[in-house]
Design an enzyme around this catalytic site. Structure first.
Site, mmCIF file in Angstrom:
data_model
loop_
_atom_site.group_PDB
_atom_site.id
_atom_site.type_symbol
_atom_site.label_atom_id
_atom_site.label_comp_id
_atom_site.label_asym_id
_atom_site.label_seq_id
_atom_site.Cartn_x
_atom_site.Cartn_y
_atom_site.Cartn_z
ATOM 1 N N SER A 31 0.819 -1.230 0.000
ATOM 2 C CA SER A 31 0.000 0.000 0.000
ATOM 3 C C SER A 31 0.843 1.266 0.000
ATOM 4 C CB SER A 31 -0.887 0.054 1.246
ATOM 5 O OG SER A 31 -1.886 -0.906 1.152
ATOM 6 N N HIS A 62 -2.886 1.445 -4.928
ATOM 7 C CA HIS A 62 -2.217 0.366 -5.657
ATOM 8 C C HIS A 62 -2.353 0.593 -7.161
ATOM 9 C CE1 HIS A 62 -1.376 -2.524 -2.370
ATOM 10 N NE2 HIS A 62 -2.335 -1.855 -1.778
ATOM 11 N N HIS A 84 -5.497 -8.418 -3.111
ATOM 12 C CA HIS A 84 -5.872 -8.816 -1.748
ATOM 13 C C HIS A 84 -7.057 -9.770 -1.814
ATOM 14 C CE1 HIS A 84 -4.093 -4.771 -1.593
ATOM 15 N NE2 HIS A 84 -3.561 -5.159 -0.454
ATOM 16 N N TYR A 86 -9.540 -9.755 0.113
ATOM 17 C CA TYR A 86 -10.802 -9.042 0.344
ATOM 18 C C TYR A 86 -11.347 -8.372 -0.906
ATOM 19 C CZ TYR A 86 -7.766 -4.913 0.815
ATOM 20 O OH TYR A 86 -6.829 -3.945 0.593
ATOM 21 N N GLU A 87 -10.543 -8.331 -1.991
ATOM 22 C CA GLU A 87 -11.052 -7.767 -3.241
ATOM 23 C C GLU A 87 -12.011 -8.742 -3.925
ATOM 24 O OE1 GLU A 87 -7.957 -5.359 -5.619
ATOM 25 O OE2 GLU A 87 -6.759 -6.436 -4.137
ATOM 26 N N ALA A 114 1.844 -2.891 4.335
ATOM 27 C CA ALA A 114 1.544 -2.038 5.487
ATOM 28 C C ALA A 114 0.956 -2.918 6.585
ATOM 29 C CB ALA A 114 0.543 -0.970 5.085
ATOM 30 N N MET A 213 -3.091 -7.572 5.835
ATOM 31 C CA MET A 213 -4.085 -8.272 5.005
ATOM 32 C C MET A 213 -3.491 -8.827 3.716
ATOM 33 S SD MET A 213 -7.142 -5.494 5.415
ATOM 34 C CE MET A 213 -7.419 -4.644 6.972
ATOM 35 N N SER A 214 -2.180 -9.041 3.706
ATOM 36 C CA SER A 214 -1.578 -9.556 2.462
ATOM 37 C C SER A 214 -0.373 -10.420 2.823
ATOM 38 C CB SER A 214 -1.176 -8.390 1.559
ATOM 39 O OG SER A 214 -0.310 -7.499 2.243
ATOM 40 N N ASN A 237 0.358 1.997 11.725
ATOM 41 C CA ASN A 237 -0.465 2.331 12.905
ATOM 42 C C ASN A 237 -0.226 1.300 13.988
ATOM 43 O OD1 ASN A 237 -2.180 0.784 10.681
ATOM 44 N ND2 ASN A 237 -2.979 0.142 12.676
ATOM 45 N N HIS A 249 -8.079 3.451 6.351
ATOM 46 C CA HIS A 249 -7.202 3.194 5.197
ATOM 47 C C HIS A 249 -6.435 4.467 4.822
ATOM 48 C CE1 HIS A 249 -5.639 1.145 1.711
ATOM 49 N NE2 HIS A 249 -6.158 2.026 0.876
HETATM 50 N N1 HPA Z 1 -4.594 -4.279 10.504
HETATM 51 C C1 HPA Z 1 -4.574 -4.973 9.348
HETATM 52 N N2 HPA Z 1 -3.995 -4.531 8.259
HETATM 53 C C2 HPA Z 1 -3.369 -3.340 8.310
HETATM 54 C C3 HPA Z 1 -3.352 -2.562 9.481
HETATM 55 C C4 HPA Z 1 -3.992 -3.067 10.643
HETATM 56 O O1 HPA Z 1 -4.014 -2.443 11.721
HETATM 57 N N3 HPA Z 1 -2.660 -1.432 9.194
HETATM 58 C C5 HPA Z 1 -2.259 -1.523 7.891
HETATM 59 N N4 HPA Z 1 -2.693 -2.672 7.357
#
Ligand code: HPA
Length: 274
Positions: A31, A62, A84, A86-87, A114, A213-214, A237, A249
């Site tokens: 990301s 992306h 991903h 989730y897509e 990320a 998530m990847s 984060n 996001h």
């Molecule tokens: N959780 C899942 N995926 C992420 C996060 C998170 O806190 N931050 C960036 N991608």
């Protein structure tokens, strides 16, 4: 169609565009990191939309390009934009891009992404160099997709999934450029929602340092076909519940953008040293 035939079609198309350029190192840019790459000589850009059978990026942040070129004499390919679960793609489909890299000649893969951090020593802006992962997606891109020996054995070892030498070189490079970095364990979730505070507490107990998530599907496919892997997680984060702030996001993209300068400097070293 068996995946080998599909991948071969993509490879033939790409080889025509690049005049059979043979990349040794590939980078999957997570990301917001798609532009955080050093300038390449003799660059050729192949958009995903033009490659037969390739998936398309649908997430903001992306782009969807394969960028080929050389950096100080080292042949690289960058996947600018990734896919991903989730897509809505089928897990199996994740294997297409990494297997394409394999047949193009890639031997080493840098997978970046990320993440949210559960490790208080890994704050936003820091880099988690992955030493292992926990697959919490409850799915796998190799299910029903492991009968083609060209892509490796169905049952394969994962005890050294993240290459030790590549990790060592990376930690030294981070030190050199002043990028805060530390090894950790990645736990993968499907998303698209961020986690709940209770899930994060559980993940911490399970031994995870960062959540994303990847990464994991790509690493599984790469390890099966014998590609050496380096996993880099950019902390955008603190994970849910660790601080009292809601997650978004936009924050992921914003923090990845901030990480760009350091990430680019790191790639300048890694493309040469790995
Ligand atoms: N959780 C899942 N995926 C992420 C996060 C998170 O806190 N931050 C960036 N991608």
């Amino acid at each position: 169609m068996a995946q080998l035939a599909q991948v071969k079609k993509a490879v033939n198309f790409i080889n025509k565009q690049t005049k059979n350029f043979k990349p040794e190192i590939a980078l999957i840019a997570g990301s917001g990191l798609g532009w955080a790459v050093p300038p390449l000589d003799n660059k050729v850009i192949v958009p995903y939309t033009t490659i037969p059978g390739f998936l398309q990026s649908t997430v903001p942040g992306h782009a969807g390009n394969l960028i080929f070129g050389s950096y100080k004499g080292h042949n690289v390919v960058i996947m600018q934009g990734r896919f991903h679960f989730y897509e809505g793609y089928q897990m199996k489909e994740f294997a297409i891009s990494v297997r394409t890299l394999k047949l193009l000649g890639v031997q080493k893969l840098i997978v970046s992404g990320a993440v949210g951090s559960m490790d208080l020593k890994l704050r936003p802006g820091a880099l988690c160099v992955l030493k292992d992962h926990i697959n919490f997606m409850c799915n796998n891109p190799l299910i029903g997709n492991s009968r083609e020996p060209e892509f490796g054995p169905m049952f394969f070892d994962m005890s050294t999934a993240y290459d030790k030498d590549m990790r060592k070189i990376t930690l030294a490079a981070c030190k050199k450029i002043g990028l805060r970095a530390r090894e950790g364990v990645y736990i993968s979730v499907t998303g698209p929602n961020f986690e709940t505070p209770s899930e994060i507490k559980m993940f911490k107990k399970m031994g995870a340092s960062v959540v994303g998530m990847s990464v994991v599907p790509e690493v599984l496919v790469a390890r099966q076909c014998g590609i050496q892997v380096l996993g880099l997680a950019v902390v955008t984060n603190m994970a849910c519940g660790i601080e009292k702030k809601p997650l978004s996001h936009e924050q992921t993209i914003r923090e990845s953008k901030k990480a760009e300068v350091n990430f680019k400097k790191l790639m300048e070293i890694l493309f040469v040293k790995l």
